[in-house]
Enzyme design. Structure first.
Site, PDB file in Angstrom:
ATOM      1  CG  ASP A  68      43.973  35.943  35.993  1.00 58.73           C
ATOM      2  OD1 ASP A  68      43.709  36.308  37.157  1.00 58.73           O
ATOM      3  OD2 ASP A  68      44.765  35.019  35.754  1.00 58.73           O
TER       4      ASP A  68
HETATM    5  C1  LIG Z   1      54.222  40.330  35.967  1.00 59.41           C
HETATM    6  C2  LIG Z   1      53.624  41.456  36.777  1.00 59.41           C
HETATM    7  C3  LIG Z   1      52.407  41.298  37.418  1.00 59.41           C
HETATM    8  N1  LIG Z   1      51.871  42.321  38.156  1.00 59.41           N
HETATM    9  C4  LIG Z   1      50.573  42.155  38.868  1.00 59.41           C
HETATM   10  C5  LIG Z   1      49.349  42.533  38.042  1.00 59.41           C
HETATM   11  C6  LIG Z   1      48.231  41.858  38.810  1.00 59.41           C
HETATM   12  O1  LIG Z   1      47.754  42.748  39.808  1.00 59.41           O
HETATM   13  C7  LIG Z   1      48.910  40.669  39.465  1.00 59.41           C
HETATM   14  C8  LIG Z   1      48.392  39.373  38.880  1.00 59.41           C
HETATM   15  O2  LIG Z   1      47.255  38.975  39.560  1.00 59.41           O
HETATM   16  P1  LIG Z   1      45.775  38.913  38.966  1.00 59.41           P
HETATM   17  O3  LIG Z   1      45.151  37.709  39.564  1.00 59.41           O
HETATM   18  O4  LIG Z   1      45.802  39.063  37.489  1.00 59.41           O
HETATM   19  O5  LIG Z   1      45.068  40.231  39.535  1.00 59.41           O
HETATM   20  P2  LIG Z   1      44.777  40.665  41.030  1.00 59.41           P
HETATM   21  O6  LIG Z   1      44.546  39.466  41.918  1.00 59.41           O
HETATM   22  O7  LIG Z   1      45.834  41.637  41.460  1.00 59.41           O
HETATM   23  O8  LIG Z   1      43.415  41.459  40.895  1.00 59.41           O
HETATM   24  P3  LIG Z   1      41.962  40.892  40.399  1.00 59.41           P
HETATM   25  O9  LIG Z   1      42.036  39.388  40.323  1.00 59.41           O
HETATM   26  O10 LIG Z   1      40.969  41.393  41.401  1.00 59.41           O
HETATM   27  O11 LIG Z   1      41.772  41.536  39.046  1.00 59.41           O
HETATM   28  O12 LIG Z   1      50.306  40.799  39.232  1.00 59.41           O
HETATM   29  C9  LIG Z   1      52.545  43.544  38.251  1.00 59.41           C
HETATM   30  O13 LIG Z   1      52.062  44.471  38.928  1.00 59.41           O
HETATM   31  N2  LIG Z   1      53.726  43.718  37.592  1.00 59.41           N
HETATM   32  C10 LIG Z   1      54.316  42.728  36.862  1.00 59.41           C
HETATM   33  O14 LIG Z   1      55.403  42.946  36.291  1.00 59.41           O
END
Ligand SMILES: Cc1cn([C@H]2C[C@H](O)[C@@H](COP(=O)(O)OP(=O)(O)OP(=O)(O)O)O2)c(=O)[nH]c1=O
Length: 182
Positions: A68
């Protein structure tokens, strides 16, 4: 060793693929509940663990990776924006400031949990209203913690720590765990 990634995130899948991991993908079907009574890193590991455990039930003989990612700024947790206005407010707040991106990871192997948190410092340059509006209206910020993707915008001036951690998985530590060269 059979590996399953307990995530819906295309970025996490890509990061593991780039490091030549072979794995299945099975998104966890749990609600992300943050325990606000815990210190931030503990709460984050708990969310990652909940995701990993949900998938471990269905893949008992696999090594499961749950994660997460959040943005942490001035003592507050910034997750995915609920709407475009919230996304704009969030990017305004981060402009010209340094924040932290934290990814909580839980790896389950042989019924044991290995949780950890990786933190990367990120500094935004001064970002104008126009730039924020253009970026938010493009829509791609909505599924990202802190309302931005480091891989797709030019707001970031510098980082201190793991780049992949900001994208969604701290690959240095993941590779270390699996004894794979990064
Ligand atoms: C800060 C940042 C976050 N992110 C993304 C990563 C994660 O996919 C998302 C954070 O949400 P998460 O809740 O961590 O992940 P998710 O909902 O995409 O997937 P799952 O819960 O099924 O594992 O933000 C980027 O792609 N680039 C960035 O610079």
């Amino acid at each position: 060793m059979k590996i399953v990634l307990a995530s819906n995130s295309p970025r996490r899948k890509e990061l593991l693929e780039q490091a030549h991991f072979r794995f299945e993908v099975e998104p966890a079907k749990v609600e992300e509940v943050f325990d606000e009574s815990l210190p931030i890193d503990e709460a984050l590991m708990k969310v990652a663990q909940t995701k990993a455990m949900d998938v471990a039930d269905v893949y008992p003989d696999y090594v499961v990776i749950g994660a997460d990612t959040i943005v942490y700024f001035q003592g507050k947790r910034l997750g995915k924006p609920k709407n475009k206005n919230e996304a704009k407010r969030c990017l305004h707040a981060l402009s010209n400031q340094t924040h932290e991106v934290k990814t909580g990871v839980c790896i389950i192997k042989d019924h044991q949990c290995y949780p950890f948190v990786e933190t990367t410092k990120v500094h935004f340059r001064d970002v104008s209203n126009d730039e924020i509006n253009r970026y938010v209206n493009s829509g791609s910020c909505m599924d990202k913690a802190g309302a931005y993707g480091i891989q797709e915008c030019d707001f970031v001036e510098w980082i201190d720590g793991s780049y992949s951690n900001v994208v969604g998985l701290p690959m240095e530590r993941i590779c270390q765990f699996f004894h794979v060269r990064f």
